[in-house]
Write an enzyme that holds these catalytic residues in place. Sequence first.
Site, PDB file in Angstrom:
ATOM      1  N   CYS A   6      56.025   3.650 -19.120  1.00 42.11           N
ATOM      2  CA  CYS A   6      57.224   4.114 -17.889  1.00 42.11           C
ATOM      3  C   CYS A   6      56.724   3.221 -16.365  1.00 42.11           C
ATOM      4  CB  CYS A   6      57.371   5.114 -17.650  1.00 42.11           C
ATOM      5  SG  CYS A   6      57.438   5.994 -19.355  1.00 42.11           S
ATOM      6  N   HIS A  10      59.738   9.531  -9.424  1.00 38.82           N
ATOM      7  CA  HIS A  10      60.124   9.332 -10.800  1.00 38.82           C
ATOM      8  C   HIS A  10      60.816  10.145 -11.978  1.00 38.82           C
ATOM      9  CE1 HIS A  10      58.309   8.623 -14.546  1.00 38.82           C
ATOM     10  NE2 HIS A  10      57.432   9.281 -14.487  1.00 38.82           N
ATOM     11  N   GLU A  41      55.325  15.896 -10.289  1.00 39.44           N
ATOM     12  CA  GLU A  41      55.703  14.662  -9.057  1.00 39.44           C
ATOM     13  C   GLU A  41      56.216  15.344  -7.574  1.00 39.44           C
ATOM     14  OE1 GLU A  41      58.684  10.840  -7.865  1.00 39.44           O
ATOM     15  OE2 GLU A  41      59.025  12.595  -9.693  1.00 39.44           O
ATOM     16  N   LYS A  52      67.222   7.646 -12.569  1.00 41.02           N
ATOM     17  CA  LYS A  52      67.653   8.336 -13.182  1.00 41.02           C
ATOM     18  C   LYS A  52      67.897   8.883 -14.197  1.00 41.02           C
ATOM     19  CE  LYS A  52      62.077   7.274 -14.515  1.00 41.02           C
ATOM     20  NZ  LYS A  52      62.107   6.900 -13.227  1.00 41.02           N
ATOM     21  N   HIS A  62      66.311   6.385 -18.161  1.00 38.92           N
ATOM     22  CA  HIS A  62      64.838   6.288 -17.920  1.00 38.92           C
ATOM     23  C   HIS A  62      64.545   5.144 -18.310  1.00 38.92           C
ATOM     24  CE1 HIS A  62      60.584   5.758 -17.950  1.00 38.92           C
ATOM     25  NE2 HIS A  62      60.635   7.183 -18.087  1.00 38.92           N
ATOM     26  N   PHE A 110      52.288   8.127 -19.708  1.00 38.90           N
ATOM     27  CA  PHE A 110      52.061   8.064 -20.847  1.00 38.90           C
ATOM     28  C   PHE A 110      50.529   7.303 -20.465  1.00 38.90           C
ATOM     29  CE2 PHE A 110      54.483   9.173 -24.379  1.00 38.90           C
ATOM     30  CZ  PHE A 110      54.910   9.867 -24.411  1.00 38.90           C
TER      31      PHE A 110
END
Length: 842
Positions: free
Chosen positions: A232, A365, A376, A397, A402, A461
Amino acid sequence: MTHGSGLPAPRSTGPSTDRREPAERTAAMDDPSYDPSRAPEGRDGLGTPADPNGVHGPITGHPPGPGAAARRIVVCAVGAVTAQGDGAGPLWENVRAGITAIRPVRGLPMDGYLTTVGGEVPRVRRPAYDYLADIGGHDREPALDFALTAAEEALAASGLTGAVPAERWGVAFGTCNGGLRSAEKVLRRSREGRPAPGDPRHYLLVPPHAMAEALSGAFGLKGPLLSVNTACASGAHALAHATEAIRAGRADAMLVGGSDAFTETAFAGFTSLQSLSATPAAPYSRDRDGLSLGEGSGMLVLVAEDVARAVGAPVLAEVLGYGLSADGYHATAPHPQGEGAARAIRQALHTAGLVPEDVGYINGHGTGTPKNDSAESNAVRAALGEAAEKTTLSSTKSMVGHLLGAAGAVEAVVTVLALREQIAPPTANFTGTDPRCGLDAVPHTARPLDLNAALSNNFAFAGANACVAFGSPGHRFEAPPAPPDETVVVTGFGVISAAGDGAAALWRAWTSGRALGAEEDGLRVARADFDPRRHTGPRERRRMDRLGGLAVASCRAALEHAGLTAGERVGVVLGTGLGPMRSTEDFLLPVLDGGPAHAGPAVFPNTVFNAAAGQVAMAVGARGPTSTAATGHAAGASALTVAHDLLRRGRADAVLVPAVEDLSPGVLDAYRGLPLFAGPAGRRYTLAEAGIALVLERASAARARGARVLAEFTGHATASDAAGLGRWDARGEGVERAMRAALADAGVRPEELTAIWSGAGGISAADAPEARATRRLLPDGACPVHAPHRRLGEPVGAGAQLAAVLALTDWEHGGRPGPVLVNSSPLGGTHISLVLRPATEN
């Protein structure tokens, strides 16, 4: 003919009796009996004279060197394809208005998933470049269509008509899933007993680097070419690495971005993790319950400011700096306090010359999952201190979903346009403040602000964190002085190969002259002798696939060889051309056969390319900058170039650079399906597995800890043939440019070379261009050329690491000391050359 930007128009390749005709190209799907090496030197096998210098047109711009470090970099144009429509204009207008484009998904069957909604791209126009004609395919890859369409928009708007030679234009591309949708369709047809003619050729669309090479070929961009896959955070990493390429003088302009399309794998995977929301995601909200997937592409044109100003190109924003870090914490979950993310944000502020109060807006994010959003928010508070409470933090997003590997690029586009318009875009679907988040999420309605600087966050990830800082073109921030430019050195290595465990086994196999490998159903394969129980404990092995095991084992051996302990100043940059295909197959095939209920949540985290790098960070404690290069058969070489430039810029004191490859059943079937590997040609070629890691350090750091220096890594270069998807220039023009530029970067004359470690693997059509380029570089043939891959096997993306270990071991055994060249080229026209030389001091 030009296309808006002054670059060659995108190629629309029509029917041809000889697919090599338009650009004197050879392709991975061509008849293997075609052998351009039989053509006279100086011609391309078609009777056309080749450029005797291997370079067409002028090469201008700044040569690599310390002086290039002060170059400022600007964004001249953007392009996008998202659920908001075709173009950056519709994206910005609708995001600014807070309009959510997360709707019921129509293009995939949605039975069995936790949701039926997503940020789906509506019907998009077809890009001009006909890549299916290049591969002889019949089924379009949506992720590639998105990327090409967004790139057409960005390049047309860049205002760089005729200003930058093709050799000074590069591509940096990020993706999470690459062309995985193509693989899913081919596999489903095969398993249902209805394969289509030409299906195996569609596997050429799957690797992440195929898209980077398609972009290069579509627009004739012949400079540095890099594909990065950090899940991501891929788009943000592409921006970071492109910035370094321009700062170092390796390019004057870079087409940068990312793309991903909906896949069954992604929906089934996030369903298995219980991470999807049944309704449009509500980031930072008190009752958020998961993310919404999206698809699309974002593209930006990054240019050295002096070049942009000289030609009057539009300047939308300045790229001020960036920060990268590894959590080293968990395969999927972020550090709860956002510790790694905070380090990335602080590094972005530092390199940009910003203080927290300078930042008026952060494009967060903001996925909408409970853990990510609170982590975050904690990271922003830790990095900005009291200023965080006055800083807006919103999530794109919430309106497009996403976009995985494309998220960093699309959100960078939004951040740039927010600076231009002086508006903080909102977070849609907001239901109320969560005290675990609590920052100003700009709920529902955009807000005019006086913005001089903004950040864009992306976290992935495997604990890969990235933050990019942008500045308004009307405000100048002065970055701190760059650290002194110094040599990068090699202080250790670890080897697991088909020859056995350790460099000694590899050396014995090389010097004995014996060929490794055995036939497996028509392909020669050399399997790595690897027992994970010798290298990892039971608890580690529970979460680790074979690729991750090879990475951890080789990195532990390399650290031990170097006498180095990892920490926050030690990074991990991994290279893999094939990536986690074994885990992808283990996850996907049950889903195709039985539906989403058969998805394995323990397997899914290992389906991302950067999972192995994350496993290394967790296992050895390396929490410095991390990235994963996915540049096909040159992935390991690409990782070495990324690590080299990070070290020269002082981003770390040391970087572990493993290259790992695992040959799964599906991978071998894909190779068997390509004509290039069929018949006698394929019998001369051996695919190999490997896990080989090098430790690179800044020379000052190595000296400070009394390390033994094994070699100096003095220069590198990357060049593209821009010949199209899965194709390369039969004349070797790009290989020659890479070799000459790497030697110039290292300050080495061709006649000073003591050896060339070739990337030749035994397929004559692919090997001949390098041989021709080498003869032009050294017409007297005085320098020996070694081709270890022909004997030890082609370890796909680990070829450069294998050759480097052999070169260093050769010096240890009394070989002729002096600079050597290491070459790597994937099957698609990207060429990377590295220069190593014996240590000058110890």
